[in-house]
Design a protein around this motif. Structure first.
Motif, PDB file in Angstrom:
ATOM      1  N   THR A  53       0.840  -1.202   0.000  1.00  0.00           N
ATOM      2  CA  THR A  53       0.000   0.000   0.000  1.00  0.00           C
ATOM      3  C   THR A  53       0.874   1.251   0.000  1.00  0.00           C
ATOM      4  N   GLN A  54       0.606   2.158  -0.932  1.00  0.00           N
ATOM      5  CA  GLN A  54       1.386   3.383  -1.004  1.00  0.00           C
ATOM      6  C   GLN A  54       0.925   4.363   0.078  1.00  0.00           C
ATOM      7  N   LEU A  55       1.927   4.929   0.801  1.00  0.00           N
ATOM      8  CA  LEU A  55       1.646   5.879   1.865  1.00  0.00           C
ATOM      9  C   LEU A  55       1.892   7.327   1.441  1.00  0.00           C
ATOM     10  N   TRP A  56       2.921   7.525   0.620  1.00  0.00           N
ATOM     11  CA  TRP A  56       3.318   8.880   0.212  1.00  0.00           C
ATOM     12  C   TRP A  56       4.142   8.811  -1.049  1.00  0.00           C
ATOM     13  N   PRO A  57       3.865   9.692  -2.027  1.00  0.00           N
ATOM     14  CA  PRO A  57       2.726  10.617  -2.082  1.00  0.00           C
ATOM     15  C   PRO A  57       1.418   9.846  -2.238  1.00  0.00           C
ATOM     16  N   ALA A  58       0.327  10.557  -2.392  1.00  0.00           N
ATOM     17  CA  ALA A  58      -0.968   9.875  -2.458  1.00  0.00           C
ATOM     18  C   ALA A  58      -1.028   8.885  -3.605  1.00  0.00           C
ATOM     19  N   SER A  59      -0.378   9.182  -4.710  1.00  0.00           N
ATOM     20  CA  SER A  59      -0.322   8.271  -5.857  1.00  0.00           C
ATOM     21  C   SER A  59       0.895   8.645  -6.697  1.00  0.00           C
ATOM     22  N   GLY A  60       1.309   7.756  -7.549  1.00  0.00           N
ATOM     23  CA  GLY A  60       2.437   8.040  -8.433  1.00  0.00           C
ATOM     24  C   GLY A  60       3.739   8.187  -7.669  1.00  0.00           C
ATOM     25  N   TRP A  61       4.614   9.014  -8.230  1.00  0.00           N
ATOM     26  CA  TRP A  61       5.925   9.249  -7.643  1.00  0.00           C
ATOM     27  C   TRP A  61       6.051  10.701  -7.183  1.00  0.00           C
ATOM     28  N   GLN A  62       6.895  10.916  -6.187  1.00  0.00           N
ATOM     29  CA  GLN A  62       7.309  12.273  -5.840  1.00  0.00           C
ATOM     30  C   GLN A  62       8.622  12.554  -6.556  1.00  0.00           C
ATOM     31  N   ALA A  63       8.614  13.508  -7.476  1.00  0.00           N
ATOM     32  CA  ALA A  63       9.819  13.846  -8.228  1.00  0.00           C
ATOM     33  C   ALA A  63      10.743  14.730  -7.387  1.00  0.00           C
ATOM     34  N   ILE A  64      12.038  14.436  -7.443  1.00  0.00           N
ATOM     35  CA  ILE A  64      13.074  15.268  -6.828  1.00  0.00           C
ATOM     36  C   ILE A  64      13.954  15.764  -7.963  1.00  0.00           C
ATOM     37  N   GLY A  65      13.936  17.073  -8.225  1.00  0.00           N
ATOM     38  CA  GLY A  65      14.636  17.634  -9.363  1.00  0.00           C
ATOM     39  C   GLY A  65      16.137  17.440  -9.304  1.00  0.00           C
ATOM     40  N   ALA A  66      16.788  17.572 -10.454  1.00  0.00           N
ATOM     41  CA  ALA A  66      18.216  17.312 -10.581  1.00  0.00           C
ATOM     42  C   ALA A  66      19.051  18.206  -9.674  1.00  0.00           C
ATOM     43  N   SER A  67      18.573  19.408  -9.402  1.00  0.00           N
ATOM     44  CA  SER A  67      19.323  20.356  -8.571  1.00  0.00           C
ATOM     45  C   SER A  67      18.676  20.569  -7.212  1.00  0.00           C
ATOM     46  N   ASP A  68      17.715  19.716  -6.855  1.00  0.00           N
ATOM     47  CA  ASP A  68      16.950  19.922  -5.624  1.00  0.00           C
ATOM     48  C   ASP A  68      17.684  19.316  -4.435  1.00  0.00           C
TER      49      ASP A  68
END
Length: 815
Positions: A604-619
């Motif tokens: 069961t996915q907890l976070w984010p609500a669905s899909g993926w959380q993107a982390i940018g190349a410079s983040d």
């Protein structure tokens, strides 16, 4: 940058010496020397038959265990150069007898007032030494030259007062005549050291060296910069060095040398720009794995350049540690980096848990080799303290430091992460900057003596507390000796509080728990191919967990790198309960096309609500998560990192923390303090433990109905019945619950919550729960706790004890 007129050699190894300053000899003869009452025709073996002159002493070849004792208050002129050597069981000792001033040896312009040449196993103790002359030359107070062949052992120099040495402080003089060829105390090997030709066991301790025209203490060789054997077991500690003509302490040709608890004041005070040019307070050269700790360095002069408290210089190998030092008022700044000059297997310099107050100029006067600065306190009452001078500092990493600056400095190009800035604006290059007042005890106060660093301890309201990043291999203690960590790391040189530590029973944090064993402290190191999770393998060569892809890796502290497979950190719940999962995945460095992350509980996915959380190349700031869930025993929590499109520059810092809430119903036990819950009664103002009744499966107090039983039933009687939670660590806790009648009837009960002796709910008095109130009232209180603080949940019978069964299932959760 400094270059020695004489070229140096090295390689060596240290063990922290615990040898007594003046070793008592089991054999040997004691000789006495009296400058006014002695006679060289005497036997010298008693105070009444003492010798008189240095000439007599210098003519004798002494044997192991012999002692040469100079009379207190006496004075002698010329060079003291006795002959002979001790052995591994018996030193030859020079010391004083009688009471009064230390015996004075006045060199009067000799090469060295006390000189040993090719001798070993000597202790030189309790002398006053001068070496005055009309003009400068390469002169020392005490000089020990190593044997031409063989290992020179056991040189112990302690408790001497060395001053007015008119040596040489001109850097431009020819070899063997310059400022680098003399010192207050000088240990020197001529030529290239080898595994069989070198020094071993040198202890320089408790000396006061002041008002000299040369440096304070120097250990060196005249060999090359690529030798493979360095002096071993070299310790310089507890010396006071002040008002020199050049450097304070110079440590060369050593392996694992230890320089600690020394005070260096006003290095260069007797120098000048035209002659002295480049100095530092304490530094090492052509050495490997030196430790420089618990020293105070103040007011080092700046001439042409340098002028710093500390220095990593040419020919350095291994890892150099500057830790637990107090520096202030050094004109060139905190640290000089000359490690780029003929490095010998150099790894990096680590500068940690130091306190720098009003150093001037630069944190680093730099040639830009790898260096880690973490958990230092930098305070500047006016002006700026720039990050680096010279190169751009791009090889330096700064984290968990306090920058208490009034003026914004030039931050240069170093990597910054999770530092505290006050009152200046945060460095924009620090994606996880912390701001706020560090609340030092007495900021702005500076003075000589390590105790002045106490002004830069934190107060309880400091913005630095619990805001740091955990660091592996952190040395174990802070500047003041407090154990690391007290729950979560603090920023700066102090780990605030001493009454609690990280507790794995309530908290799991990846960077603190990292292991080379799967399942250790509930963590597993895995990969995911789109349908199946599988374990990685520990790779000792990489010092990382390794998956199927070249870059499927996890390593300390808190870094994951994905490849064709996703890289997964997994936590296996050891028990059922409520857990809070916090973290902030972010890029460990800029570059690539970014990564994707998600958090799963089993499937069961907890976070984010669905899909993926993107982390940018410079983040490098990242995205925070804060999820509270219930888990069953053996549930898996997966922290998944996906490479996005490419695996380039995908190192991701993710240091999740999972904290169990303490819930009475879940943790109920027949053992006191299991799960930190205790079962008690209150009579007046006295709490006492109940006793477990195994027949009835109840905790039983003094009254017939003073009872507590599973899952969360509490019944009062003449005494109040009390459930108490004992905090394992310091921190902030949220206390929630819903006390209510367990059945309808009676005249109701009274309830309250106390923290130690202070009431925290309701505001005052009791919270009444009526006899028929099976819905009850709720509480939600947040408070700070120290380790061993007690939270008491108290139930009082009101008028009578009839039908007073109360259901109360409080939850205590660290925030």
């Amino acid at each position: 940058m400094k270059k020695f007129a004489s070229v140096w050699l090295l390689i060596m190894m240290i063990m922290a010496l615990t040898i007594p300053v003046a070793t008592v000899q089991a054999v040997g003869t004691t000789y006495y020397v009296d400058s006014s009452g002695g006679n060289d025709s005497n036997s010298g073996t008693s105070t009444s038959a003492a010798w008189q002159t240095l000439t007599k002493v210098n003519s004798i070849t002494f044997q192991p265990g012999d002692q040469i004792l100079f009379k207190a208050g006496g004075s002698w002129s010329g060079m003291l150069s006795p002959q002979g050597s001790g052995d591994s069981t018996s030193q030859i000792t020079i010391d004083m007898y009688g009471t009064g001033n230390k015996p004075l040896i006045a060199g009067g312009g000799v090469a060295a007032t006390v000189s040993l040449n090719g001798q070993e196993y000597w202790t030189i103790n309790n002398l006053e030494i001068t070496n005055t002359a009309a003009s400068r030359a390469a002169r020392s107070g005490i000089r020990v030259l190593g044997k031409a062949t063989g290992i020179t052992h056991g040189i112990h120099i302690a408790n001497n007062n060395i001053h007015d040495v008119i040596g040489e402080n001109r850097r431009s003089m020819p070899a063997y005549q310059s400022m680098y060829d003399n010192s207050g105390i000088h240990i020197r090997y001529d030529g290239d050291a080898t595994p069989t030709d070198r020094f071993d066991d040198v202890l320089i301790e408790g000396n006061n060296i002041h008002d000299v025209l040369t440096s304070g203490i120097k250990v060196d060789s005249t060999g090359g910069t690529t030798a493979d054997q360095l002096f071993t077991n070299i310790v310089v500690r507890n010396n006071i060095i002040s008002k020199t003509g050049s450097d304070g302490v110079v440590m060369g040709s050593t392996l694992n040398a230890l320089i600690e608890h020394n005070s260096v004041y006003d290095a260069g005070y007797n120098g000048n720009q035209a002659d002295t040019k480049l100095i530092a307070g304490i530094w090492e050269i052509i050495s490997k794995d030196t430790i420089i700790q618990y020293n105070e360095v103040a007011r080092t002069r700046l001439f042409d350049a340098d002028g710093t408290a500390f220095d990593t210089d040419l020919g350095t190998g291994g890892t150099i540690y500057f830790q637990y030092n107090y520096s202030h008022g050094n004109e060139g700044g905190f640290w000089l980096d000359c490690a780029h000059i003929t490095p010998y297997g150099y790894v990096k310099t680590v500068l940690r848990y130091n306190v720098s107050v009003d150093d001037i100029g630069y944190i680093a006067r730099t040639d830009d080799r790898p260096a880690d600065f973490y958990n230092n306190t930098f305070y500047k009452s006016s002006g700026s303290l720039d990050a680096s001078q010279g190169a751009d500092g791009s090889s330096y990493r700064f984290w968990n430091n306090i920058f208490n600056f009034q003026t914004s400095p030039n931050w240069a190009s170093s990597l910054y992460d999770n530092n505290l800035y006050y009152p200046v604006t945060a460095n924009t290059a620090d994606g996880n900057a912390v701001t706020g007042d560090p609340k030092f005890v007495n900021p702005g106060v500076v003075g000589d003596g390590m105790s002045y660093a106490d002004n830069y301890k934190l107060q309880s309201t400091s913005a630095a507390i619990d805001k740091g990043i955990p660091t592996a291999d952190n040395g174990g203690v802070d500047f003041w000796g407090n154990t690391l960590y007290n729950l979560m790391p603090d920023i700066g040189a102090q780990e605030y509080g001493t009454n609690g530590t990280y507790d794995a029973n309530t908290t799991n944090k990846f960077s603190l728990d990292f292991s080379t064993t799967q399942g250790q402290k509930n963590w597993n190191y895995m990969q995911y191919n789109g349908s199946t999770y599988s374990n990685m393998t520990w790779n000792g060569g990489l010092n990382a967990w390794k998956g199927a892809g070249t870059w499927n890796r996890i390593w300390s502290a808190g870094v994951l790198h994905p490849d064709t497979n996703d890289t997964v950190l997994a936590w296996k719940a050891p028990k059922a309960g409520q857990v809070r999962i916090t973290g902030k995945p972010r890029k460990a460095g800029t570059g690539g096309d970014g990564v994707n992350v998600k958090l799963m509980q089993n499937s069961t996915q907890l976070w984010p609500a669905s899909g993926w959380q993107a982390i940018g190349a410079s983040d490098i700031s990242g995205v925070a998560h804060d999820v509270t869930i219930n888990v069953a025993a053996n549930d898996m929590i997966y922290f998944v990192v996906n490479k996005n499109s490419t695996n380039s520059s995908d190192a991701t810092y993710w240091d999740p923390m999972i904290r169990y809430a303490s819930t009475l119903a879940t943790d109920f036990s027949s053992t006191q303090n299991s799960g930190y819950w205790n079962y008690m009664q209150l009579s007046g103002s006295t709490y006492s433990n109940m006793t477990w009744n195994s027949t009835n499966n109840q905790w039983k107090g003094a009254g017939t109905y003073n009872l507590i039983w599973s899952p969360s039933q509490i019944h009062p009687d003449t005494n109040d019945s009390v459930v108490a939670w004992k905090s394992p660590v310091k921190g902030s806790v949220r206390i929630t619950g819903n006390p209510k009648k367990g059945n309808s009837g009676g005249d109701g009960v009274n309830v309250k919550i106390m923290k130690n002796g202070t009431q925290i709910w309701p505001a005052s008095g009791w919270q009444f729960i009526a006899g028929t109130d099976t819905t009850g009232v709720t509480h939600d209180v947040t408070t700070t706790v120290a380790a061993n603080d007690m939270i008491y949940f108290i139930v009082n019978k009101n008028g009578t004890n009839g039908s007073d069964e109360t259901t109360w299932n409080p939850t205590v959760a660290f925030q």
